[in-house]
Design an enzyme around this catalytic site. Structure first.
Site, mmCIF file in Angstrom:
data_model
loop_
_atom_site.group_PDB
_atom_site.id
_atom_site.type_symbol
_atom_site.label_atom_id
_atom_site.label_comp_id
_atom_site.label_asym_id
_atom_site.label_seq_id
_atom_site.Cartn_x
_atom_site.Cartn_y
_atom_site.Cartn_z
ATOM 1 C CE1 TYR A 35 -3.518 2.578 0.858
ATOM 2 C CE2 TYR A 35 -1.907 3.298 2.519
ATOM 3 C CZ TYR A 35 -3.104 3.758 1.890
ATOM 4 O OH TYR A 35 -3.784 4.663 1.967
ATOM 5 C CG ASP A 36 3.104 2.484 3.514
ATOM 6 O OD1 ASP A 36 2.120 3.203 3.499
ATOM 7 O OD2 ASP A 36 3.526 2.033 4.372
ATOM 8 C CB SER A 81 -1.540 10.182 8.878
ATOM 9 O OG SER A 81 -0.969 8.769 8.393
ATOM 10 C CE LYS A 114 2.800 2.711 12.209
ATOM 11 N NZ LYS A 114 1.696 3.496 12.543
ATOM 12 C CD GLU A 170 -3.082 2.754 16.936
ATOM 13 O OE1 GLU A 170 -3.223 1.563 16.450
ATOM 14 O OE2 GLU A 170 -3.194 3.999 16.687
ATOM 15 C CE LYS A 311 3.467 0.275 9.165
ATOM 16 N NZ LYS A 311 2.840 0.924 7.730
HETATM 17 S S1 IVH Z 1 1.537 9.496 17.110
HETATM 18 C C1 IVH Z 1 0.159 13.377 14.807
HETATM 19 N N1 IVH Z 1 2.597 7.429 18.089
HETATM 20 O O1 IVH Z 1 -0.042 4.946 13.484
HETATM 21 C C2 IVH Z 1 0.997 12.078 15.348
HETATM 22 N N2 IVH Z 1 0.843 7.101 16.544
HETATM 23 O O2 IVH Z 1 0.707 6.023 11.080
HETATM 24 C C3 IVH Z 1 -0.014 11.258 15.815
HETATM 25 N N3 IVH Z 1 0.248 4.761 16.126
HETATM 26 O O3 IVH Z 1 -2.451 7.600 13.640
HETATM 27 C C4 IVH Z 1 0.359 9.785 15.887
HETATM 28 N N4 IVH Z 1 1.628 3.848 17.456
HETATM 29 O O4 IVH Z 1 -3.100 5.510 15.038
HETATM 30 C C5 IVH Z 1 1.927 7.736 17.502
HETATM 31 N N5 IVH Z 1 3.405 5.507 19.570
HETATM 32 C C6 IVH Z 1 2.719 6.011 18.318
HETATM 33 C C7 IVH Z 1 1.708 5.299 17.690
HETATM 34 C C8 IVH Z 1 1.011 5.616 16.710
HETATM 35 C C9 IVH Z 1 0.735 3.697 16.630
HETATM 36 C C10 IVH Z 1 -0.573 5.013 14.960
HETATM 37 C C11 IVH Z 1 -1.550 6.121 14.811
HETATM 38 C C12 IVH Z 1 -1.173 7.027 13.983
HETATM 39 C C13 IVH Z 1 -0.551 6.160 13.068
HETATM 40 C C14 IVH Z 1 0.237 6.820 12.034
#
Ligand code: IVH
Length: 666
Positions: A35-36, A81, A114, A170, A311
């Site tokens: 997808y990316d 995102s 993440k 999450e 990732k």
């Molecule tokens: S910070 C403005 N921290 O990954 C930044 N996101 O690909 C807000 N996610 O929308 C996101 N672990 O749903 C942040 N430690 C983490 C995260 C995280 C998972 C998710 C989240 C975000 C998405 C972005």
């Protein structure tokens, strides 16, 4: 090169389709990396054609999970995102850009796991949980409070909180829960969920909240959206501490580093540790720690310039598909399984992969003898991504599922309204075997000495076709079986005799009613005093039981409506099996006949320990609160069960009062 307008339009349509599959249907058909790649391709084309109007392009937005049936809420602070990268160079570049922007400063980067879950924003007003909202399109999301507020460990109330607080995190599902649900689906011949994330995403958007409550979700929080008054935080690291002190489940480990190179080392360390984390971790998020610098760095239209996500590559390997074997569930569902040349993936040896059903095999054109690409990203069940057609043997033929089933001598039919094949006849020996094995298994009637080899012989010799036949076996018949002598025959007869006294829920589970698993069986016992009561319950009465959804209610009602099953139960009764709930007749123990529901975490006892103590004193535990509940044992962070108990006026105990109740035994 092809016409860029057309190329861009095509890619946008393709990406929008995948956005829909991922965000709205929770059924993605390609992995994150593929997808990316599509998105990167589109971004490059758009950059090369700046005259093209891309205000609406998927490269500039964050997808949309909103569904019509839910009420929408506007986030006070949008949920954005992150930019993604899969390689070290891009991560270092990200750091260099920031160093250039802030040449005078030492930059501290926070490295966080993440989490591969579903984004959620929780609103607390004056410390009280108000609602849970999905990310939606980033600006507005769906109100999913119904399915979220009961998640274990989520505080209903927090102390010394700001007036308004949006907590971000999450929702995820543990692997064991994912496997439990898929095992039930497999037995029913329903399509399996590909991974815990899709199942978690599907679950928070269920309209049938009884069904949603049946599936255990978890949550972890790592960020804050709106906070009023705003004086609470100046650094991201502080947020983690604060969330923890408020009692939220938080990240198990974060790293504070003072250079982007150190951040990289932490990511490498995270990669070795993440297998042990409770939540699925598919990468790292690197953030500038200082909020002042974050504000100065600012945002692009969809992502902050002060954070990036890295990732981890999903682990994949090529291997030989030796054969397609068939697994038969307790209700006769036939599921194809790929038997692979064993291969090392994500730290484990993979030798089997699910093939889901006939349509999946046809869609991917998978054939025995093919070299296939297998993926296992720690948290995902091994999947076959596709066939390496260049390595396909010259004489290979498409796989004919129906013929394969026939060749194996299995008499199955394809469901008219689904993709599953099922053994329809109850007289089919394989189906009989599975039903008996399930009945005898430890989680059901726990009949020792009745393993699969014995069951197979009993069925093939026509000695047992159904569960009631087991109780008519004679010693002479058993002595005739292979490897049976006087002692083993006697042991099996005694085990069968002992099984007559099992709990009612064990029997309910053992009957093999489609959709009814162990927990549902317990919930049913907590609401019906005997099998007779359960058998004569209407669909409405069944659905009124907490934890029983409409599909299960229908299935139970239909099962007891079948004359053959009624005869079976009459026979079990005549053989003296226990068909009543011991809770109603038990007169022993301080808590005889009382029904307990546990919620939240207790200070010293685990839930398992508390249940054992209760059961040892003659009480019973149930998963949901209803009018029949006698006591709710509430620990820290108890949620909707606690509210319901208050509403119904049920006595609420804590660990101490439970213990004194237990010791009041005379
Ligand atoms: S910070 C403005 N921290 O990954 C930044 N996101 O690909 C807000 N996610 O929308 C996101 N672990 O749903 C942040 N430690 C983490 C995260 C995280 C998972 C998710 C989240 C975000 C998405 C972005």
């Amino acid at each position: 090169m092809a016409d860029p307008d057309k190329e861009i339009a095509k890619l946008r349509a393709e990406i929008e389709k995948h956005d829909r599959l991922y965000y709205k249907d929770a059924q993605p058909t390609i992995d994150d990396q593929a997808y990316d790649r599509l998105k990167a391709e589109l971004a490059a084309l758009e950059a090369a054609n700046p005259s093209f109007d891309f205000a609406e392009s998927p490269t500039k937005s964050v997808g949309d999970d909103r569904l019509e049936a839910f009420e929408s809420y506007r986030h006070r602070v949008p949920m954005l995102s992150l930019d993604n990268t899969y390689n070290r160079e891009e991560l270092i570049e990200f750091g260099k850009r920031l160093e250039k922007r802030f040449p005078e400063q030492t930059l501290n980067y926070l490295v966080e796991p993440k989490i591969d879950g579903v984004a959620v924003s929780l609103t607390y007003e004056n410390g009280q949980f108000i609602r849970a909202v999905s990310r939606g399109n980033g600006a507005e999301g769906d109100d999913i409070s119904q399915n979220v507020r009961h998640i274990a460990g989520l505080p209903e109330q927090i102390e010394t909180a700001p007036e308004i607080l949006e907590v971000r995190g999450e929702i995820y599902m543990l692997h064991e829960e994912f496997e439990r649900i898929n095992a039930v689906r497999e037995a029913e011949g329903q399509p399996l969920y590909a991974n815990p994330r899709n199942l978690a995403a599907g679950t928070i958007k269920l309209l049938d909240s009884a069904e949603a409550h049946n599936r255990k979700l978890d949550i972890v929080l790592y960020g804050v959206g709106a906070c009023e008054p705003a004086r609470y935080f100046s650094h991201q690291a502080e947020i983690h501490k604060r969330l923890k002190s408020w009692g939220f489940p938080v990240l198990e480990k974060i790293w504070i580093t003072d250079s982007i190179e150190c951040a990289w080392s932490s990511i490498e360390e995270l990669d070795t540790l993440r297998q042990k984390f409770t939540y699925p971790t598919d990468g790292a998020v690197v953030k500038l720690d200082d909020f002042r610098l974050q504000d100065e760095a600012g945002f692009t239209s969809k992502a902050p310039r002060w954070a990036i996500s890295f990732k981890f590559e999903a682990e994949r390997a090529e291997t030989l598909l030796k054969e397609i074997s068939l697994q038969i569930g307790r209700t006769g569902a036939v599921t194809p399984v790929a038997i692979l040349e064993p291969v090392q993936l994500a730290g484990t040896t993979v030798s089997r992969a699910t093939l889901h059903n006939e349509d999946e095999i046809r869609r991917k054109d998978i054939r025995p003898g093919d070299t296939v690409l297998v993926q296992k990203a720690g948290e995902i069940i091994p999947q076959i991504l596709g066939v390496v057609t260049s390595k396909r043997p010259a004489d290979s033929q498409p796989f004919n599922f129906g013929q394969h089933i026939k060749d194996l001598g299995i008499e199955a039919e394809r469901d008219p309204d689904g993709a599953a094949w099922r053994i329809v006849s109850k007289d089919d020996p394989i189906r009989q075997q599975r039903a008996l094995q399930h009945f005898a298994s430890r989680v059901c009637m726990d009949i020792e000495n009745l393993g699969s080899a014995v069951v197979e012989q009993l069925v093939s010799r026509g000695l047992a076709k159904n569960i009631a036949d087991l109780y008519e076996l004679t010693k002479e018949q058993l002595l005739d079986l292979e490897k049976f002598a006087d002692k083993s025959a006697q042991n099996l007869l005694e085990a069968l005799q002992a099984s007559k006294q099992r709990e009612l829920w064990q029997l309910i589970h053992g009957l093999g009613i489609p959709h009814v698993g162990k927990q549902s069986a317990k919930d049913l016992e907590a609401n019906f005093e005997s099998l007779e009561q359960l058998a004569t319950a209407t669909e409405e009465q069944l659905e009124a039981v907490d934890g029983i959804g409409s599909i299960m209610a229908q299935s139970i009602h239909a099962w007891f409506g079948d004359e053959t099953n009624r005869v079976l139960i009459d026979r079990l009764q005549s053989h003296g099996l226990n068909l009543t709930s011991k809770r109603s007749s038990s007169t022993d123990g301080a808590l005889a006949g009382k029904i307990f529901v546990l919620t939240g975490s207790l200070p010293t006892l685990t839930r398992g320990e508390a249940s054992k103590l209760i059961e040892a004193a003659g009480g019973r535990t149930s998963s949901s609160v209803s009018k029949k509940t006698d006591y709710v044992i509430a620990g820290e962070a108890s949620g909707s069960k606690y509210d319901k108990a208050i509403k119904l006026g049920i006595t609420i105990l804590n660990e101490d009062t439970l213990k004194s109740l237990l010791s009041s035994e005379s």
